[in-house]
Enzyme design. Sequence first.
Site, mmCIF file in Angstrom:
data_model
loop_
_atom_site.group_PDB
_atom_site.id
_atom_site.type_symbol
_atom_site.label_atom_id
_atom_site.label_comp_id
_atom_site.label_asym_id
_atom_site.label_seq_id
_atom_site.Cartn_x
_atom_site.Cartn_y
_atom_site.Cartn_z
ATOM 1 N N LYS A 186 14.694 -2.443 -12.748
ATOM 2 C CA LYS A 186 15.253 -3.804 -12.780
ATOM 3 C C LYS A 186 16.441 -3.893 -11.817
ATOM 4 C CE LYS A 186 12.185 -4.782 -15.727
ATOM 5 N NZ LYS A 186 11.821 -5.323 -16.998
HETATM 6 C C1 LIG Z 1 10.943 -5.338 -18.193
HETATM 7 C C2 LIG Z 1 10.698 -6.575 -18.998
HETATM 8 C C3 LIG Z 1 10.772 -6.598 -20.391
HETATM 9 C C4 LIG Z 1 10.884 -5.346 -21.215
HETATM 10 O O1 LIG Z 1 11.941 -4.540 -20.926
HETATM 11 P P1 LIG Z 1 11.840 -2.949 -21.252
HETATM 12 O O2 LIG Z 1 13.235 -2.493 -21.068
HETATM 13 O O3 LIG Z 1 10.895 -2.388 -20.251
HETATM 14 O O4 LIG Z 1 11.360 -2.824 -22.642
HETATM 15 C C5 LIG Z 1 10.661 -7.803 -21.044
HETATM 16 N N1 LIG Z 1 10.423 -8.941 -20.377
HETATM 17 C C6 LIG Z 1 10.296 -8.972 -19.034
HETATM 18 C C7 LIG Z 1 10.047 -10.266 -18.356
HETATM 19 C C8 LIG Z 1 10.405 -7.795 -18.306
HETATM 20 O O5 LIG Z 1 10.254 -7.828 -16.977
#
Ligand SMILES: *Cc1c(COP(=O)(O)O)cnc(C)c1O
Length: 365
Positions: A186
């Site tokens: 991210k």
């Molecule tokens: C990455 C993501 C999640 C989940 O996050 P994690 O930390 O991987 O559990 C939820 N919603 C969106 C839109 C994402 O891109």
Amino acid sequence: MKVPFLELRPAHDELRAELDAAYTRVAEGGWYVLGAEVEAFEQEFAAYCGATHGIGVSNGLDALVLLLRALDIGPGAEVIVPANTFIATWLGVTHAGATPVPVEPDERTHNLDPARLAAAITPKTRAILPVHLYGQPADMDPILDLAARHGLLVIEDAAQAQGARYRGRRTGSLGLAAGFSFYPGKNLGALGDAGGVVTSDADLADRLRTLRNYGSRVKYHSDVIGMNARLDELQAAFLRVKLAYLDTWNARRARIAQRYLEALRDVPGLVLPHVPAWAEPVWHLFVIRSTRRDALQAHLQREGVGTQIHYPVPPHRAGAYADLAGLPPLPLTERLAAEVLSLPMGPHLADDAVEHVIQAIHRFA
Ligand SMILES: *Cc1c(COP(=O)(O)O)cnc(C)c1O
């Protein structure tokens, strides 16, 4: 020339000295769960988002589950979600015991289409869960207006949008609360799994802190059925280092996006990302569309350019939701899944790599 879709290592190389210092501080501090680093990161990140409270949790999915549970949104309740999202948005609703009700996107932004929302509201609807997909803020004002008229809560899934702005305001401060992921890929990523919630509602923040820690406000006294869904001290310390670079790194992503947008504008058959006047996206992903997507992806692969598809299978087509009854047809979401392609994007992507991607796309066209 090889251009991988995303490399995480350069971020570590750039910040090595600071990350090493953070590691040493935590390791030698001798306190590894729910301590000073988590508390400091919670405050710093909430302030960054323009919210009052931050709650560090284990990952982005748990952030959504905890939020819905803290709001008593569970069995019997419906939550409106984008049809076009990463499946974790839906899983958050499902794990809370509620039912996800998908709404098709706006074709130009790929985000929840406010014009289609009203038709999805039923007497069971409790909340709307917009996603700021690809780092582009969803059109929040009409969503918030409609929610206010129907007495619904609005919770942001801001997992892909750390730092993005909607009409000048940061994502995370637009609804009642927001769930974030700090998964390594991210825009703000830990060195492992991590997540968080931000809100300006003190009561809600308190319930979340309790729920993430066995439901206990006082050690060994559990008042509610909680989870162990805490953010580690070590990850919090790393995130504090990286938060200081987030704006600079997002600005670099924006310059790359600008270059792609200019250089690919006239390529026949490509649909480029659309940025509404009110949006300041953070380009978690740079997603183009082509009806010849698979051939384009194979061509780019041959030219050494890594790409990905976000996402090839929409949640309603996933085996996980094969039994979900009452789904409306979602043709636009399915068309997007067949046509989208994410180009290399990241704060450490070099200019010559960007030019290579551009030239490779021109050679395909
Ligand atoms: C990455 C993501 C999640 C989940 O996050 P994690 O930390 O991987 O559990 C939820 N919603 C969106 C839109 C994402 O891109």
